[in-house]
Design an enzyme around this catalytic site. Structure first.
Site, PDB file in Angstrom:
ATOM      1  N   HIS A   4       0.840  -1.198   0.000  1.00 15.41           N
ATOM      2  CA  HIS A   4       0.000   0.000   0.000  1.00 15.41           C
ATOM      3  C   HIS A   4       0.871   1.243   0.000  1.00 15.41           C
ATOM      4  O   HIS A   4       2.013   1.218   0.451  1.00 15.41           O
ATOM      5  CB  HIS A   4      -0.878  -0.026   1.261  1.00 15.41           C
ATOM      6  CG  HIS A   4      -1.995   0.966   1.273  1.00 15.41           C
ATOM      7  ND1 HIS A   4      -1.822   2.282   1.578  1.00 15.41           N
ATOM      8  CD2 HIS A   4      -3.320   0.815   1.009  1.00 15.41           C
ATOM      9  CE1 HIS A   4      -2.978   2.905   1.520  1.00 15.41           C
ATOM     10  NE2 HIS A   4      -3.901   2.047   1.166  1.00 15.41           N
TER      11      HIS A   4
ATOM     12  N   SER B  18       4.901   4.601   7.588  1.00 16.70           N
ATOM     13  CA  SER B  18       5.343   3.339   8.191  1.00 16.70           C
ATOM     14  C   SER B  18       4.299   2.719   9.112  1.00 16.70           C
ATOM     15  O   SER B  18       4.634   1.952  10.010  1.00 16.70           O
ATOM     16  CB  SER B  18       6.665   3.536   8.950  1.00 16.70           C
ATOM     17  OG  SER B  18       7.665   4.047   8.087  1.00 16.70           O
ATOM     18  N   ARG B  19       3.042   3.080   8.905  1.00 14.75           N
ATOM     19  CA  ARG B  19       1.915   2.549   9.694  1.00 14.75           C
ATOM     20  C   ARG B  19       1.988   2.939  11.168  1.00 14.75           C
ATOM     21  O   ARG B  19       1.349   2.329  12.022  1.00 14.75           O
ATOM     22  CB  ARG B  19       1.833   1.016   9.582  1.00 14.75           C
ATOM     23  CG  ARG B  19       1.608   0.515   8.168  1.00 14.75           C
ATOM     24  CD  ARG B  19       0.264   0.990   7.641  1.00 14.75           C
ATOM     25  NE  ARG B  19      -0.034   0.480   6.321  1.00 14.75           N
ATOM     26  CZ  ARG B  19       0.279   1.097   5.185  1.00 14.75           C
ATOM     27  NH1 ARG B  19       0.940   2.255   5.226  1.00 14.75           N
ATOM     28  NH2 ARG B  19      -0.034   0.589   4.022  1.00 14.75           N
ATOM     29  N   LEU B  20       2.765   3.970  11.485  1.00  9.46           N
ATOM     30  CA  LEU B  20       2.858   4.451  12.862  1.00  9.46           C
ATOM     31  C   LEU B  20       1.817   5.560  13.061  1.00  9.46           C
ATOM     32  O   LEU B  20       2.130   6.723  13.301  1.00  9.46           O
ATOM     33  CB  LEU B  20       4.278   4.935  13.166  1.00  9.46           C
ATOM     34  CG  LEU B  20       5.348   3.843  13.066  1.00  9.46           C
ATOM     35  CD1 LEU B  20       6.732   4.416  13.345  1.00  9.46           C
ATOM     36  CD2 LEU B  20       5.038   2.696  14.024  1.00  9.46           C
TER      37      LEU B  20
END
Length: 225
Positions: A15, A197-199
């Site tokens: 993604h 970074s999905r953080l």
């Protein structure tokens, strides 16, 4: 987004990254999730980027815990909660009557924001429902009468019923007794901002158990992404 497509397999490849300067923390949000939602919703509408910001996922379940979800339109926010309107004989309404709890999710992809709501569901008053019903276009009012929502129908059946109702009511359409509003009174609300970074930033409001519906108190926490 890229796809890997095989005869019996479909796979979503990595993604894209969320890139946004926005941030959220327990120290920066409003004391009430209702006020925080109002701010975010107004920004989603006035910013002009979000397509149909009032669209939300509504999840209900049977008493046995079998869930179902669908997209509905958010219509009102008051000091108690989030309001939508529907047919009271529909699947969603029947599940709410049997198990009066629900979850909502707003996802505003264009601005990398989401809001999740969990709460108890209560019926809107007939007077409040009538006020909204009569603000709708006449075609939508007639459509509420014509559609026995979630029931099995034959091709053309709904449109034939609509023609008969147009002749019966004309421009003066009464509120159906089987149609009206539901209000989701939240006990949990989460605000989410997509980050690289999905953080992601996640802030959750949990209602203090002893507080009342009209004057709730909230515990505000950061959640791990």
């Amino acid at each position: 987004m890229d796809l890997q497509i095989d005869p019996d397999h479909l796979k979503v490849l990595p993604h894209h990254q969320y890139i946004t300067p926005d941030a959220i923390a327990p120290s920066t949000v409003a004391p009430s999730p209702i006020d925080q939602f109002r701010t975010w919703f107004e920004e989603a509408v006035e910013g002009g980027k979000v397509q149909e910001p009032e669209a939300m996922s509504l999840s209900t379940s049977t008493p046995e815990g079998i869930p179902s979800s669908r997209m509905v339109l958010f219509k009102e926010l008051d000091h108690r909660g989030f309001v939508f309107f529907t047919n009271y004989t529909s699947r969603k309404s029947q599940e709410i009557l049997a198990n009066p709890h629900a979850a909502l999710v707003f996802y505003w992809r264009e601005v990398h924001r989401s809001v999740r709501v969990v709460g108890r569901v209560e019926k809107f008053s007939q007077e409040e429902s009538a006020e909204y019903f009569h603000s709708r276009p006449v075609g939508s009012q007639l459509g509420a009468w014509a559609s026995k929502q979630s029931s099995v129908v034959k091709d053309g059946e709904v449109h034939e019923r609509l023609k008969r109702l147009e002749q019966k009511f004309g421009q003066d359409v009464p509120l159906p007794e089987f149609w009206g509003g539901w209000r989701v009174v939240p006990n949990e609300v989460e605000f989410w901002i997509g980050k690289p970074s999905r953080l992601h930033d996640r802030v959750r409001y949990l209602r203090v158990p002893a507080s009342t519906d009209d004057n709730p108190e909230w515990k505000i926490e950061r959640l791990a992404p």
